[in-house]
Enzyme design. Structure first.
Site, short mmCIF file in Angstrom:
data_model
loop_
_atom_site.label_atom_id
_atom_site.label_comp_id
_atom_site.label_asym_id
_atom_site.label_seq_id
_atom_site.Cartn_x
_atom_site.Cartn_y
_atom_site.Cartn_z
N GLY A 92 119.02 -39.83 -46.36
CA GLY A 92 120.39 -39.32 -45.18
C GLY A 92 119.95 -38.19 -44.90
N ALA A 93 118.61 -37.97 -44.04
CA ALA A 93 118.73 -35.92 -44.12
C ALA A 93 119.04 -35.89 -42.48
CB ALA A 93 117.12 -35.71 -43.87
N GLY A 95 122.02 -37.04 -41.43
CA GLY A 95 123.53 -36.72 -41.09
C GLY A 95 123.98 -35.36 -41.14
N ARG A 126 116.05 -43.73 -41.56
CA ARG A 126 115.15 -44.47 -40.76
C ARG A 126 115.18 -44.08 -39.31
NH1 ARG A 126 120.12 -48.94 -42.54
NH2 ARG A 126 119.16 -49.32 -45.04
N HIS A 271 138.29 -33.62 -57.89
CA HIS A 271 138.71 -32.24 -58.07
C HIS A 271 139.98 -32.23 -58.09
CE1 HIS A 271 135.57 -32.07 -55.05
NE2 HIS A 271 135.91 -32.74 -54.15
#
Length: 508
Positions: A92-93, A95, A126, A271
């Site tokens: 997902g680079a 994004g 993609r 968190h």
């Protein structure tokens, strides 16, 4: 909502006062979380929670090479044989998270010397891009901190030259096989370790993780997987996802930080409950990750399930002229306040007050431990303002102004006997001439080192969802509607009444 940012380890001295305290924790975007506690003999280590993830380590099974190879360079630098190489793949680079947080964190670790020289980075998505396209895309997001300006340009060029791109297409099995082949070409014949950062939508997570497990793991070293939070959308989906991943990876290899539930699933479930667990846990038998996680799990299992009467939900609204804009047309909450109780010997009857929200007046992250008044206070008539506002406090601050503060009552100089409240402070930015690393730098470095104590185990994850289940069920039945509050304000009015119910003033 902006990402969570975390400071370094804070280790205050053990609290020895016999007074019972109240504790506040604030979160980003103006939110403030309030905890209330009695830390007599409590464990002295407090560590803020890092941005959520899941990590896995497993040696891959043997497999045949893919039938077709991606279009890649013909040669790569051979890594030194004396030490294992490290390959980090961002799935997902293209994004926003990858461009804005993950790649900048990797670069910061690289130029600071925390990554091996034979490291390489792989972008996978993609989109039809080249290596140079990806490098140009991320170059504008890379910066050098003030304390690391020397040779910054050279380091940036070296980092980008080690960054490669692969168009994985829509068949993840084939795409992961191609990624494996590309990684092997870069790694050469030496021992090789791999990290896969899955920055992908929840609906695509399982297919991506399964395809990776079967087709992209190295046989020459360890494999670790980071999964961006939230980990599931509710208790059922979280359990299903956990079971599917355990079928591919062993539990001891998994590192977790965990939206139709909005801020509850995104922040509270991970968190906030992790912060409470670290603050309230008993001393572990060692600093080993599993020993710490054992103590955190005990706290989470002891937290009483939330009753809807102890919860305030909110949704911000903003006005533009005569028009009113809400967060969305749904009932997704952007604010959460609650009173939590830990049913064990140390914390019985002490409320932990939590407040977290988006679009509030201040951007603050802190824990406030407020001590009750000393019974029979001899100086009650000597305090120059309302005694209810002059309680002693220990304050642990994170972003944007990291600090450890102690607020105490002291005598005003002069011949009269009048008291006032003063603040003793340790401000990190004044004391240390260094920038505090981003939370993603901590996260990735912990994964490289195999440090799992801040990551959620399956039993922790299940216990956290169990605490919230009654509220989530009422939300599903639409029996709880968020209270609207003004964007840039202090949150829903209901939170002030909830605090007053437990004897706490909510105004700071």
């Amino acid at each position: 909502m902006s990402s969570m940012s975390v400071s370094s380890l804070l280790i205050p001295s053990p609290v020895t006062s016999i007074e019972r305290p109240r504790v506040w924790v604030s979160r980003p975007n103006g939110s403030r979380v309030t905890l209330s506690a009695d830390p007599v003999r409590s464990f002295p280590i407090f560590h803020l929670i890092k941005k959520g993830c899941l990590v896995s380590t497993r040696r891959a099974a043997s497999r045949e090479p893919p039938s077709s190879l991606p279009q890649i360079r013909s040669s790569y630098p051979e890594p030194p044989s004396s030490s294992p190489s490290l390959a980090i793949a961002i799935i997902g680079a293209t994004g926003e998270l990858a461009r804005g947080k993950i790649f900048p964190a990797l670069f910061a670790l690289y130029y600071s010397g925390f990554l091996p020289e034979n490291v390489s980075f792989f972008g996978y998505s993609r989109k039809n891009l080249t290596d140079d396209d990806l490098r140009s895309m991320i170059a504008s997001t890379l910066t050098c901190r003030i304390d690391h300006q020397q040779n910054c340009g050279d380091k940036m060029d070296a980092f980008l030259s080690r960054t490669y791109y692969l168009n994985g297409g829509y068949d993840n099995k084939e795409g992961m096989s191609k990624l494996h082949t590309l990684m092997e070409l870069v790694e050469g014949e030496s021992e090789a370790n791999r990290i896969f950062y899955l920055s992908v939508p929840q609906e695509a997570l399982l297919d991506v993780a399964t395809s990776l497990a079967d087709n992209a793991q190295t046989k020459k070293g360890w494999n670790r997987i980071i999964i961006e939070k939230p980990f599931g959308f509710n208790p059922w989906s979280s359990h299903q996802l956990t079971q599917s991943l355990i079928s591919k990876f062993r539990e001891e290899q998994l590192y977790r930080y965990s939206d139709e539930y909005g801020i509850i699933g995104d922040i509270v479930q991970s968190h906030i409950l992790q912060t409470i667990a670290l603050l309230a846990m008993e001393p572990p038998v060692s600093l080993d990750g599993e020993d710490i996680r054992n103590e955190k799990a005990k706290v989470l299992r002891s937290i009483r399930r939330l009753e809807p009467s102890e919860v305030i939900l909110g949704q911000y609204k903003g006005s533009s002229g005569d028009r009113v804009d809400t967060y969305s047309d749904s009932l997704t909450p952007t604010f959460f306040a609650a009173a939590l109780f830990i049913d064990n010997a140390r914390w019985d009857g002490v409320p932990f007050l939590v407040k977290v929200g988006m679009g509030l007046i201040k951007h603050r992250v802190e824990i406030r431990i407020q001590f009750h008044h000393v019974p029979g206070n001899l100086y009650r008539d000597r305090i120059g303002h309302n005694i209810d506002l002059a309680t002693n406090e220990l304050i642990l601050c994170d972003v944007p102004d990291e600090a450890i503060l102690v607020r105490v009552n002291n005598k005003i100089p002069g011949l009269s006997l009048q008291l006032d409240a003063s603040e003793l402070n340790l401000l990190y930015k004044d004391k240390y001439n260094a920038e505090v690393p981003d939370s993603y730098e901590h996260l990735i470095l912990d994964v490289i080192d195999g440090d799992n104590h801040l990551f959620m185990r399956s039993d922790e994850l299940g216990a956290a969802w169990n605490i919230l289940s009654p509220v989530l069920q009422e939300m599903d039945k639409k029996n709880i509607a968020p209270e609207l509050y003004q964007l840039g304000g202090r949150g829903p009015v209901g939170a002030f009444y909830l605090w007053a119910k437990h004897g706490v003033r909510l105004g700071r």
